[in-house]
Design a protein around this motif. Structure first.
Motif, PDB file in Angstrom:
ATOM      1  N   GLY A   5       0.834  -1.195   0.000  1.00 32.99           N
ATOM      2  CA  GLY A   5       0.000   0.000   0.000  1.00 32.99           C
ATOM      3  C   GLY A   5       0.863   1.237   0.000  1.00 32.99           C
ATOM      4  N   PRO A   6       1.531   1.506  -1.143  1.00 32.44           N
ATOM      5  CA  PRO A   6       2.414   2.675  -1.179  1.00 32.44           C
ATOM      6  C   PRO A   6       1.621   3.963  -0.998  1.00 32.44           C
ATOM      7  N   SER A   7       1.851   4.671   0.093  1.00 31.72           N
ATOM      8  CA  SER A   7       1.041   5.869   0.336  1.00 31.72           C
ATOM      9  C   SER A   7       1.872   7.156   0.305  1.00 31.72           C
ATOM     10  N   ILE A   8       3.188   7.010   0.159  1.00 30.41           N
ATOM     11  CA  ILE A   8       4.052   8.200   0.163  1.00 30.41           C
ATOM     12  C   ILE A   8       3.753   9.153  -1.009  1.00 30.41           C
ATOM     13  N   PRO A   9       3.530   8.636  -2.259  1.00 32.12           N
ATOM     14  CA  PRO A   9       3.252   9.587  -3.350  1.00 32.12           C
ATOM     15  C   PRO A   9       2.078  10.514  -3.016  1.00 32.12           C
ATOM     16  N   LYS A  10       1.029   9.957  -2.433  1.00 34.67           N
ATOM     17  CA  LYS A  10      -0.135  10.776  -2.083  1.00 34.67           C
ATOM     18  C   LYS A  10       0.241  11.787  -0.996  1.00 34.67           C
ATOM     19  N   MET A  11       0.986  11.320   0.006  1.00 30.31           N
ATOM     20  CA  MET A  11       1.363  12.226   1.104  1.00 30.31           C
ATOM     21  C   MET A  11       2.201  13.400   0.622  1.00 30.31           C
ATOM     22  N   PHE A  12       2.983  13.176  -0.465  1.00 30.36           N
ATOM     23  CA  PHE A  12       3.844  14.243  -0.982  1.00 30.36           C
ATOM     24  C   PHE A  12       3.246  14.913  -2.220  1.00 30.36           C
ATOM     25  N   GLY A  13       2.013  14.573  -2.551  1.00 33.05           N
ATOM     26  CA  GLY A  13       1.337  15.232  -3.675  1.00 33.05           C
ATOM     27  C   GLY A  13       1.954  14.922  -5.030  1.00 33.05           C
TER      28      GLY A  13
END
Ligand code: ADP
Length: 364
Positions: free
Chosen positions: A137-145
């Protein structure tokens, strides 16, 4: 019929090159015989970590979209490696410390901690990289926009290199840039390890003081891959105060300390430790119980290096592309700065007393 198969396969995208496998001329020798289809996939680069999973996706699509096809045989021909040397292409030579962020179970805020720890370290004037290796569940791209971004890639001496993104001064690469959520299931298991290898060793990181790696939750193969691949300086284990999360964190600490892995545990981070109503910032409600991480720390002889409260802004920041720690003066921003300082302190202590972590060689 053959053109039908080509049409279906032209919907299969190679995650690294972001083009379909027909355009890339990966598909060869399509043969149709009654209810059977056979074809060959020829990789366009040596050691293509994606080729086997592409085969599985191709097989599934043909079977599900062409009625009457019972059997799909796919032969994979991998391009020979230019050089027999198997070592990473030196892209990590400028990286001083690699800090893995782990958790025994999902949903405890591991990615939130990894992202904001990276921001906190950057605010200390350090050169920071963030690797999102959370295949589930890669969520870093969303967190960094930067959802949907694709880092620049090029070939050099027969090898592929990738340039990390630069977001808020942090060098970033994520497994999420290369896989689609709907295909995530197929990338699990051994394939995940291959993709992780590429994610880290093909990226030109340059000079980095701290590389923060957001691991998948749990204790599995991928953790072993990481220590086979990277000289991990230390690991930070994230938990919430509940007993069930603490039990899983205990497993995590034990795994990293096992003979097989043997990576220093820099400390525990207790997330969602308490809630303070915005109009009563001095009042603390211990919603998930009090002192869970401290008890585990005492039992396992490890430090609690951070306690992060439950704050609504954390949830919002997960959606709006700006990690909450960017707001330095907020209470939560300060919690992450304290955490960053603690990580630097623990890392310095570790480096004073122990030799650099060696990449693990698996003894069979
Ligand atoms: P994990 O990586 O462990 O699966 P995430 O970092 O994705 O967990 O966090 C899970 C959810 O909890 C996200 O919606 C995140 O915004 C939220 N969350 C994490 N930490 C906090 C916190 N301290 N306060 C409020 N919400 C939080």
């Amino acid at each position: 019929m053959k053109s039908n198969i080509e049409k279906i396969l032209s919907t299969v995208i190679h995650p690294e090159f972001q083009k379909d496998i027909i355009t890339l001329k990966i598909v060869n020798d399509i043969k149709l015989n009654g209810d059977s289809v056979s074809l060959t996939l020829r990789s366009i680069k040596a050691k293509d970590a994606f080729i086997k999973s592409i085969g599985k996706i191709a097989e599934q699509r043909i079977k599900s979209e062409i009625p009457g096809i019972e059997k799909v045989t796919i032969e994979i021909k991998e391009r020979a490696t230019a050089s027999k040397k198997d070592s990473p292409p030196g892209t990590l030579s400028g990286v001083k410390n690699i800090i893995a962020v782990a958790s025994g179970k999902g949903g405890v805020g591991k990615s939130t901690i990894a992202a904001n720890l990276a921001v906190g370290l950057h605010q200390m004037g350090l050169r920071v990289a963030l690797v999102d290796a959370d295949i589930y569940g890669p969520s870093i791209p969303k967190m960094f926009g930067v959802e949907g971004a694709l880092p620049e890639a090029w070939e050099e001496d027969g090898k592929t290199y990738v340039k990390p993104l630069d977001v808020y001064g942090i060098k970033l690469n994520s497994i999420g840039f290369y896989i689609k959520p709907e295909d995530a299931l197929i990338w699990r298991g051994p394939m995940a390890s291959n993709v992780l290898t590429q994610l880290i060793t093909e990226c030109k990181w340059g000079d980095v003081d701290f590389m923060v790696v957001d691991l998948p939750p749990g204790t599995g193969d991928i953790h072993l891959t990481l220590v086979q691949l990277l000289p991990v300086t230390g690991v930070v284990v994230v938990t919430t105060p509940q007993n069930i999360a603490i039990a899983d964190a205990r497993k995590g600490v034990s795994m990293f300390r096992s003979d097989k892995i043997d990576v220093t545990v820099l400390g525990l981070v207790e997330n969602m430790s308490w809630f303070s109503p915005p109009d009563m910032p001095d009042k603390r409600y211990y919603i998930f119980g009090k002192g869970g991480a401290e008890r585990l720390a005492g039992e396992m002889d490890v430090d609690v290096i951070g306690q992060i409260p439950i704050v609504e802004a954390v949830m919002q920041s997960g959606e709006n592309g700006k990690p909450v720690a960017l707001d330095k003066d907020s209470v939560i921003g300060q919690s992450f700065q304290e955490l960053a300082h603690a990580v630097v302190h623990q890392t310095n202590e570790r480096n004073k007393t122990k030799a650099p972590t060696k990449v693990v060689q698996i003894k069979k």
